[in-house]
Design an enzyme around this catalytic site. Sequence first.
Site, PDB file in Angstrom:
ATOM      1  N   GLU A  73       0.932  -1.002  -0.312  1.00 21.44           N
ATOM      2  CA  GLU A  73       0.014  -0.110   0.281  1.00 21.44           C
ATOM      3  C   GLU A  73       1.019   1.257   0.280  1.00 21.44           C
ATOM      4  OE1 GLU A  73      -2.750   2.126   3.118  1.00 21.44           O
ATOM      5  OE2 GLU A  73      -3.004  -0.511   2.788  1.00 21.44           O
ATOM      6  N   ASP A 102      -5.762   9.118   9.593  1.00 17.34           N
ATOM      7  CA  ASP A 102      -4.217   9.446   9.819  1.00 17.34           C
ATOM      8  C   ASP A 102      -4.255  10.247  11.094  1.00 17.34           C
ATOM      9  OD1 ASP A 102      -3.365   7.799   7.944  1.00 17.34           O
ATOM     10  OD2 ASP A 102      -3.205   9.255   6.696  1.00 17.34           O
TER      11      ASP A 102
END
Length: 258
Positions: A32, A43
């Site tokens: 990824e 995040d």
Amino acid sequence: MTALVPYVTGGITEDWTDYVVAYQEAGATAIEIGLPFADPMLDGVTIQQASDRALSRGTTVTSILDDLKRVRGRVRVPLIVMTYANLVFHRSATAFCRELAEAGVSGLIVPDLPVDEAAPVARAAADAGIDLIPLVAPVTPDDRLAEIVALGDSYIYAVSVMGTTGERTTLGDSAGRLAARVKAVTDRPVLIGFGVSSPAQAAEAGRAGDGVVVASALMRRVLDGATAAELRETVASLAAALEDSTDYAHAEVSGDRR
């Protein structure tokens, strides 16, 4: 063995694609790649810092894809891009997905794309030969869950906890319960992410699902100066823990590159 998908923030270092190759050599099923974004809402601190470092180096979507084109001959596993909807629609979903495909990317994750608005991106991705990979969370209701997992053709990304990405000392109980709910409505592989930080946690998540995504724990080491060779050892230890912990069949991630 179960699937192992390690993460790297594109452009975090000048030689960031060396981490991609190292992950592959260490046994990654797929890799990824995060496109750095100024406001990464999903995040946590570590990935935010990784994005900030990449952006401070002048990294752009174009530069990341150009870097990937230069290593296409060395990478055999699927590459999956994780980004935010703003970057997708800035170019248009069609143009964005076409550029990903030209760089050898075969999967796309857009965590802030609501399922109600996903159809245009799903069509653009399919037209470009890219799988749109949906995310589900512990609080996703059953009717919504069935709608989400109908997107794409590859794996389902199960968010183990409510909150942002980041290292955690334990894997939440919600991860196993969510994986079981997803498996009840689809036969596609379920990969567990968010908070998988150690070989022991990876093994636990692998037993609950069909594989794991490991991001913050790896990016913290890169931020601290770890080399590609050192990260190769780390990812190899995760792969070994997954292999030793389960007799399940290997979870295929579509888009294998030969």
